[in-house]
Design a protein around this motif. Sequence first.
Motif, short mmCIF file in Angstrom:
data_model
loop_
_atom_site.label_atom_id
_atom_site.label_comp_id
_atom_site.label_asym_id
_atom_site.label_seq_id
_atom_site.Cartn_x
_atom_site.Cartn_y
_atom_site.Cartn_z
N GLY A 37 -21.15 -35.87 -35.65
CA GLY A 37 -22.57 -35.39 -36.09
C GLY A 37 -22.58 -34.60 -37.39
O GLY A 37 -23.39 -35.04 -38.42
N HIS A 38 -21.57 -33.51 -37.77
CA HIS A 38 -21.44 -32.91 -38.74
C HIS A 38 -21.10 -34.06 -40.07
O HIS A 38 -21.64 -33.90 -41.25
CB HIS A 38 -20.59 -31.79 -38.84
N ILE A 39 -20.21 -34.71 -39.68
CA ILE A 39 -19.73 -35.75 -40.59
C ILE A 39 -20.92 -36.53 -41.05
O ILE A 39 -21.04 -37.00 -42.34
CB ILE A 39 -18.47 -36.66 -40.20
N ASP A 40 -21.51 -37.16 -40.05
CA ASP A 40 -22.65 -38.09 -40.40
C ASP A 40 -23.58 -37.31 -41.28
O ASP A 40 -24.21 -37.89 -42.24
CB ASP A 40 -23.32 -38.58 -39.15
N ARG A 41 -23.99 -36.13 -41.31
CA ARG A 41 -24.93 -35.49 -41.64
C ARG A 41 -24.45 -35.12 -43.18
O ARG A 41 -25.33 -34.86 -44.20
CB ARG A 41 -25.06 -34.10 -41.03
N MET A 56 -16.03 -26.81 -30.90
CA MET A 56 -16.58 -27.85 -31.34
C MET A 56 -16.17 -29.37 -30.75
O MET A 56 -15.13 -29.40 -30.91
CB MET A 56 -16.68 -28.07 -32.84
N THR A 57 -17.02 -29.95 -30.07
CA THR A 57 -16.55 -31.26 -29.60
C THR A 57 -16.62 -32.32 -30.49
O THR A 57 -17.26 -32.11 -31.65
CB THR A 57 -17.66 -31.48 -28.35
N ALA A 58 -16.06 -33.36 -30.13
CA ALA A 58 -16.00 -34.80 -31.16
C ALA A 58 -17.23 -35.06 -31.43
O ALA A 58 -17.71 -35.41 -32.67
CB ALA A 58 -14.97 -35.75 -30.23
N PRO A 59 -18.22 -35.33 -30.34
CA PRO A 59 -19.47 -35.67 -30.87
C PRO A 59 -20.30 -34.69 -31.80
O PRO A 59 -20.97 -35.18 -32.88
CB PRO A 59 -20.49 -35.83 -29.67
N GLU A 60 -20.09 -33.21 -31.98
CA GLU A 60 -20.68 -32.39 -32.59
C GLU A 60 -20.01 -32.70 -34.06
O GLU A 60 -20.77 -32.54 -35.25
CB GLU A 60 -20.50 -31.17 -32.22
N PHE A 61 -18.61 -32.88 -34.16
CA PHE A 61 -18.01 -33.10 -35.20
C PHE A 61 -18.29 -34.29 -36.16
O PHE A 61 -18.52 -34.13 -37.24
CB PHE A 61 -16.51 -32.89 -34.95
#
Length: 169
Positions: free
Chosen positions: A8-12, A1-6
Motif C-alpha cells: 500500500g505504501h509503495i502504491d501510494r 508492517m505486513t506485506a499488504p501495508e508495505f
Amino acid sequence: MTAPEFLGHIDRFQTMIVGIVGFLGVIWTLSANARYARLEHSRQLRMRRAVLRRILAAEFRNYSDALKRNRDAIHSKAEEVSVGKIRRLLSEGLTADLGLLDPDEIDIVVNALISLDGFEHCLESICQNNLGTRFIIPAEALPAFRNVCDSTATALDLAVEAMEMSNDR
C-alpha cells in the motif's frame, strides 16, 4: 508492517519512488559523462604534449646538427665563410603551446630558443657582410663563430635530451 501495508505504501508513493530512481539515474549518467570527459581531455593533453616534444626535439636536433656541420666544415686557412641564417620553421608557431610542457621543460626550451636568436644576433655582430639570408664571416671572426656554434648546439642538445626523456615517461 505486513506485506499488504508495505504494498500500500509503495502504491501510494510510486510516483515519488520512480522520480527518485530516475533522478539518481540522471545523476549517475552526468557523473559518468563528466568522468569520461576528464579522461578524454587528459588523454588529448598527453598526446599534444608528446607531439609538441617530438616536434621541438626534431627541429632542435636538425639545428644542432647544422651548427656542428658548419663549425666542422671551416678550414683553418679559410679567408671567409658563408653561413645561412636559421629559419625557425615549426618552433615559431608553437610558442603558444609551450605552456603544455612542464616548467623545467619550458625553461630548457626557452633557453634553446633564446640561444638560437642569440646565435643570429652574434653572427650579425661578427659578420663582414649580411646578405639577408646569409652571413659572410671573416677569417678573424672564425674562432668567435666556432664558440657561438658550440654554445648554441649545446643548448639545443640539452633541449633535445629533455624532450626525449620526457617522452619516455
